[in-house]
Design an enzyme around this catalytic site. Structure first.
Site, mmCIF file in Angstrom:
data_model
loop_
_atom_site.group_PDB
_atom_site.id
_atom_site.type_symbol
_atom_site.label_atom_id
_atom_site.label_comp_id
_atom_site.label_asym_id
_atom_site.label_seq_id
_atom_site.Cartn_x
_atom_site.Cartn_y
_atom_site.Cartn_z
ATOM 1 N N THR A 1 57.127 66.464 50.586
ATOM 2 C CA THR A 1 55.774 66.632 51.126
ATOM 3 C C THR A 1 55.554 65.493 52.115
ATOM 4 O O THR A 1 55.516 64.326 51.714
ATOM 5 C CB THR A 1 54.726 66.546 50.001
ATOM 6 O OG1 THR A 1 55.027 67.544 49.024
ATOM 7 C CG2 THR A 1 53.326 66.784 50.555
ATOM 8 N N LYS B 1 50.791 73.611 52.657
ATOM 9 C CA LYS B 1 50.757 72.784 51.436
ATOM 10 C C LYS B 1 49.517 71.883 51.422
ATOM 11 O O LYS B 1 48.800 71.804 50.423
ATOM 12 C CB LYS B 1 52.032 71.934 51.393
ATOM 13 C CG LYS B 1 51.984 70.766 50.433
ATOM 14 C CD LYS B 1 52.738 71.005 49.171
ATOM 15 C CE LYS B 1 52.506 69.887 48.192
ATOM 16 N NZ LYS B 1 52.961 70.122 46.876
ATOM 17 N N LYS C 1 47.960 61.255 47.616
ATOM 18 C CA LYS C 1 48.925 61.325 48.723
ATOM 19 C C LYS C 1 48.649 62.563 49.586
ATOM 20 O O LYS C 1 48.581 62.489 50.811
ATOM 21 C CB LYS C 1 50.361 61.383 48.168
ATOM 22 C CG LYS C 1 51.390 61.666 49.245
ATOM 23 C CD LYS C 1 52.807 61.868 48.719
ATOM 24 C CE LYS C 1 53.700 62.320 49.876
ATOM 25 N NZ LYS C 1 55.105 62.504 49.511
HETATM 26 P P1 NAD Z 1 60.955 60.415 43.414
HETATM 27 O O1 NAD Z 1 60.475 59.075 43.847
HETATM 28 O O2 NAD Z 1 61.273 60.658 41.977
HETATM 29 O O3 NAD Z 1 62.282 60.797 44.258
HETATM 30 C C1 NAD Z 1 62.531 60.400 45.586
HETATM 31 C C2 NAD Z 1 63.997 59.957 45.657
HETATM 32 O O4 NAD Z 1 64.328 59.653 47.016
HETATM 33 C C3 NAD Z 1 64.258 58.693 44.837
HETATM 34 O O5 NAD Z 1 65.307 58.941 43.915
HETATM 35 C C4 NAD Z 1 64.645 57.654 45.887
HETATM 36 O O6 NAD Z 1 65.615 56.712 45.418
HETATM 37 C C5 NAD Z 1 65.205 58.550 46.981
HETATM 38 N N1 NAD Z 1 65.245 57.911 48.284
HETATM 39 C C6 NAD Z 1 64.316 57.102 48.863
HETATM 40 N N2 NAD Z 1 64.735 56.726 50.096
HETATM 41 C C7 NAD Z 1 65.941 57.325 50.296
HETATM 42 C C8 NAD Z 1 66.864 57.323 51.379
HETATM 43 N N3 NAD Z 1 66.630 56.656 52.503
HETATM 44 N N4 NAD Z 1 68.010 58.023 51.238
HETATM 45 C C9 NAD Z 1 68.265 58.719 50.090
HETATM 46 N N5 NAD Z 1 67.432 58.754 49.038
HETATM 47 C C10 NAD Z 1 66.286 58.062 49.142
HETATM 48 O O7 NAD Z 1 59.884 61.456 43.953
HETATM 49 P P2 NAD Z 1 59.724 63.001 43.533
HETATM 50 O O8 NAD Z 1 58.691 63.123 42.490
HETATM 51 O O9 NAD Z 1 61.082 63.588 43.338
HETATM 52 O O10 NAD Z 1 59.062 63.583 44.873
HETATM 53 C C11 NAD Z 1 59.832 63.881 46.031
HETATM 54 C C12 NAD Z 1 58.955 64.608 47.024
HETATM 55 O O11 NAD Z 1 58.439 65.795 46.421
HETATM 56 C C13 NAD Z 1 57.727 63.811 47.497
HETATM 57 O O12 NAD Z 1 57.550 64.041 48.873
HETATM 58 C C14 NAD Z 1 56.590 64.387 46.659
HETATM 59 O O13 NAD Z 1 55.332 64.278 47.300
HETATM 60 C C15 NAD Z 1 57.031 65.836 46.546
HETATM 61 N N6 NAD Z 1 56.467 66.541 45.380
HETATM 62 C C16 NAD Z 1 56.497 65.962 44.138
HETATM 63 C C17 NAD Z 1 55.958 66.657 43.056
HETATM 64 C C18 NAD Z 1 55.967 66.046 41.670
HETATM 65 O O14 NAD Z 1 55.278 66.585 40.790
HETATM 66 N N7 NAD Z 1 56.721 64.976 41.421
HETATM 67 C C19 NAD Z 1 55.412 67.937 43.235
HETATM 68 C C20 NAD Z 1 55.447 68.526 44.500
HETATM 69 C C21 NAD Z 1 55.983 67.801 45.575
#
Ligand code: NAD
Length: 290
Positions: free
Chosen positions: A87, A162, A237
């Site tokens: 997102t 979204k 966010k």
């Molecule tokens: P998270 O923090 O668990 O995962 C993000 C991952 O990206 C981490 O493991 C981090 O180490 C990795 N990362 C960061 N920088 C990086 C880079 N340069 N190269 C490679 N990896 C890198 O977050 P999440 O909950 O998995 O969310 C991910 C996305 O999904 C976000 O944009 C969030 O808004 C969206 N989202 C999350 C949810 C939820 O319920 N968690 C629901 C819908 C959408």
């Protein structure tokens, strides 16, 4: 298919595992040390993206997406598909799509709803922006990771859908919570309030499917001490992204702005961080008008 998957966190990890379980060859990369069943790990994002049919990213924000895109697009094969499921702001989604287009890589923004449970269970909903050709190539993967994919138009439109949806969600959750708190003060029983509103013109997903009052309506995070669910931090966010988009498109969104301001106070100074976004109800309960 040969798939590169970058960003193996709470969402990306189980999504990548589901693709591997379905028989695809998945090479992953994350800056944190992770281990995902069925996914082999590469030493860099570019290595994970090299020569793949499809590369998927699931990253925290638009700036990180932009820097990862700079690194991986030159490594990607012409004609391959770049699906960003994070997102992020609409402007970053469109900028990254332009970088991909110039390299003959087919870009798609495909943010999801459904949370970690949806990622684990393969029941996410994808809101997709990009070309028909890209959508058709990635559709079988959406089917594995989710239950529904809606093609919303060209690049950026998935993110637009979204944040518009989540702006409605933030506003209706606040309206539902403040109405419950008012009903309490007027001596109206919460069950009666639910029975009326859920079948009257004030109904919404927030009331009917995710009722913020404990013990009322279907089971929701309110029944589990407001453990997320959908965290207030993530709602904040998305509300910030919707206000950023409203600024850049010159759209008047007063209730979206009010919702962002309320969730900002809630998360940053009222203990709401780490709680479900429906914990707005106990917040209102404690307050008076002044
Ligand atoms: P998270 O923090 O668990 O995962 C993000 C991952 O990206 C981490 O493991 C981090 O180490 C990795 N990362 C960061 N920088 C990086 C880079 N340069 N190269 C490679 N990896 C890198 O977050 P999440 O909950 O998995 O969310 C991910 C996305 O999904 C976000 O944009 C969030 O808004 C969206 N989202 C999350 C949810 C939820 O319920 N968690 C629901 C819908 C959408």
């Amino acid at each position: 298919m040969n798939i590169g998957f970058i960003g193996l966190g709470n969402m990306g990890g189980p999504m990548a595992a589901n693709l591997a379980r379905a028989g695809h060859v998945v090479t992953g990369f994350d800056t944190a040390s992770v281990s995902i069943e069925g996914v082999s790990l590469a030493g860099s994002a570019a290595e994970a993206a090299k020569d793949q049919d499809v590369v998927i990213t699931m990253l925290p924000n638009g700036n990180i997406l932009r820097s990862v895109a700079e690194e991986i697009v030159p490594a990607m094969r012409a004609g391959s598909v770049f699906v960003d499921c994070s997102t992020v702001d609409v402007d970053s989604a469109r900028a990254v799509a332009e970088t991909a287009d110039k390299a003959d890589v087919l870009p798609m923004d495909a943010p999801v709803s459904g949370g970690v449970g949806g990622a684990q269970g393969g029941t996410l909903t994808f809101m997709v922006g990009g070309s028909d050709a890209a959508f058709n190539k990635a559709a079988p993967l959406f089917e594995i990771m989710g239950q529904k994919a809606v093609h919303c138009g060209p690049s950026g439109n998935g993110q637009a859908a979204k944040i518009c949806n989540n702006m409605i969600l933030g506003v209706t959750m606040i309206a539902t919570c403040e109405s419950f708190a008012l009903a309490d003060k007027l001596g109206l029983d919460r069950q009666a309030m639910f029975d009326v509103v859920s079948t009257s013109s004030g109904y919404s997903w927030s009331m009917n499917a995710y009722c913020p009052a404990p013990g009322i309506g279907p089971t929701s995070p309110a029944d589990n001490d407001y453990t997320p669910g959908f965290a207030a931090d993530l709602m904040l966010k998305d509300l910030r992204l919707s206000q950023q988009a409203a600024e850049s498109a010159d759209a008047d969104t007063p209730l979206g702005k009010a919702a962002m301001d309320l969730y900002t106070s809630f998360v940053e100074s009222e203990g709401g961080s780490g709680q479900d976004f429906s914990a707005m109800l106990p917040r209102f309960e404690k307050r008076s008008r002044g």
